[in-house]
Design a protein around this motif. Structure first.
Motif, PDB file in Angstrom:
ATOM      1  N   GLY A  33       0.789  -1.221   0.000  1.00 52.58           N
ATOM      2  CA  GLY A  33       0.000   0.000   0.000  1.00 52.58           C
ATOM      3  C   GLY A  33       0.819   1.267   0.000  1.00 52.58           C
ATOM      4  O   GLY A  33       0.276   2.362  -0.150  1.00 52.58           O
ATOM      5  N   SER A  34       2.132   1.149   0.156  1.00 50.28           N
ATOM      6  CA  SER A  34       2.977   2.342   0.129  1.00 50.28           C
ATOM      7  C   SER A  34       2.935   2.965  -1.264  1.00 50.28           C
ATOM      8  O   SER A  34       3.094   2.264  -2.265  1.00 50.28           O
ATOM      9  CB  SER A  34       4.421   1.988   0.476  1.00 50.28           C
ATOM     10  N   PRO A  35       2.729   4.290  -1.355  1.00 53.68           N
ATOM     11  CA  PRO A  35       2.646   4.922  -2.683  1.00 53.68           C
ATOM     12  C   PRO A  35       3.953   4.905  -3.459  1.00 53.68           C
ATOM     13  O   PRO A  35       3.955   5.151  -4.667  1.00 53.68           O
ATOM     14  CB  PRO A  35       2.211   6.356  -2.361  1.00 53.68           C
ATOM     15  N   ILE A  36       5.065   4.635  -2.775  1.00 54.58           N
ATOM     16  CA  ILE A  36       6.355   4.600  -3.479  1.00 54.58           C
ATOM     17  C   ILE A  36       6.983   3.208  -3.439  1.00 54.58           C
ATOM     18  O   ILE A  36       8.131   3.030  -3.824  1.00 54.58           O
ATOM     19  CB  ILE A  36       7.351   5.630  -2.880  1.00 54.58           C
ATOM     20  N   GLY A  37       6.187   2.224  -2.999  1.00 57.78           N
ATOM     21  CA  GLY A  37       6.736   0.881  -2.800  1.00 57.78           C
ATOM     22  C   GLY A  37       7.268   0.216  -4.043  1.00 57.78           C
ATOM     23  O   GLY A  37       8.174  -0.617  -3.970  1.00 57.78           O
TER      24      GLY A  37
END
Length: 242
Positions: free
Chosen positions: A216-220
Motif C-alpha cells: 500500500g505504500s505509494p512509493i513501494g
C-alpha cells in the motif's frame, strides 16, 4: 498553537518551528525581516502561520526544491535557493511574481542573533543546502541529515555525491552538537551522521539487503529500504548504479 494547519512552537529565542504533518519548517525573527526555512507541502496556510508569529516581511530560504519543501512558496515574494535546484523549483513553482536570489557555498545569512554559513551538500538533490550556526552549535539540515529514511532514488539523486556531502559534514562535526532536520525527530544529536555515512557506504558497495516497503505504500514499487545501524535510505529497486 496551531494556525493554518501548522503546529507552532518556539525552539529558541526568536526561533520557531512550524510543523505540518510530515515536514517541518523554521521561522527566525530579525528586526526588519523574518527568515522562513522551507514552506512545506502547500496543503495548509503557511502565510497565516507566519503572521501568527510576526507581521514582518518574509524571505524564504529553501534547503532544496522537493515538493514537500516548496509547496507554500507562492504566498511569499523573496526566495533564496541554490542554483542547482532551480530546474526542480521551476517545475513546480512559477517564478513570475518571485524575486529569486541564488545561494552559494560559504554564503552567510543573518537573522537577529543567528548567523548561518551556507553549506552546499548535493546528493539528495543537486542544490541541497544546510545552514550551520557555529556560535550556537546547531545545523539546519533539510533532508541531508535526519533519522527518517533519506530519499536516494529517482531523478537527481546521486548517492556518491551524497556520501561526499556526509563526509564533508563529518569534518565539520566539531562545529555543531545539534541537528534540526525537516523530517523525523527534532532536534537530534550530531551522532546520527556516523550511521548515515556507514549506511550510504554499504549501499554503494551493495552490501545491504533491500527491503520492500509495506503493502500500500505509494512509493513501494519505485524504491527499496536499506538499513544500517540507526540509519536508513530509500534507494533504487536494483541497488545503486554500477
Amino acid at each position: 498553537m496551531t494556525v493554518g494547519g501548522f503546529a507552532i512552537t518556539q525552539l529558541y529565542d526568536d526561533f520557531f518551528v512550524l510543523q505540518e504533518p510530515g515536514v517541518r519548517c523554521f521561522l527566525l525573527i530579525d528586526t526588519r525581516r523574518a527568515l522562513l526555512i522551507d514552506t512545506g507541502f502547500g496543503r495548509g496556510d503557511i502565510a497565516a502561520a507566519v503572521r501568527a508569529v510576526t507581521p514582518l516581511p518574509v524571505t524564504v530560504v529553501h534547503t532544496h526544491a522537493d515538493p514537500d519543501h516548496i509547496g507554500g512558496t507562492a504566498a511569499f515574494q523573496r526566495v533564496l535557493l541554490h542554483r542547482g535546484d532551480l530546474p526542480r523549483f521551476q517545475s513546480r513553482v512559477s517564478t513570475r511574481s518571485l524575486t529569486v536570489t541564488f545561494l552559494s557555498d560559504g554564503d552567510t545569512l543573518t537573522a537577529g542573533k543567528y548567523r548561518f554559513q551556507v553549506l552546499h551538500l548535493p546528493g539528495h538533490t543537486p542544490g541541497s543546502i544546510a545552514l550551520l550556526e557555529r556560535q550556537k552549535r546547531f545545523l539546519i539540515s533539510g533532508d541531508t541529515l535526519q533519522t527518517e529514511p533519506v530519499y536516494l532514488f529517482g531523478p537527481g539523486r546521486e548517492p556518491g555525491r551524497y556520501l561526499f556531502s556526509l563526509q564533508r559534514l563529518y569534518h565539520l562535526a566539531g562545529s555543531f552538537d545539534t541537528v534540526l532536520p525537516a523530517h523525523g525527530s527534532c532536534p537530534v544529536s550530531a551522532g546520527v551522521l556516523g550511521d548515515l555515512i556507514g549506511c550510504t557506504q554499504r549501499y554503494l558497495s551493495r552490501e545491504l539487503p533491500p527491503h520492500q516497503l509495506p503493502a500500500g505504500s505509494p512509493i513501494g514499487d519505485k524504491c527499496r529500504l536499506y538499513r544500517w545501524g540507526s540509519a536508513a535510505l530509500l534507494g533504487e529497486v536494483g541497488g545503486p548504479p554500477r
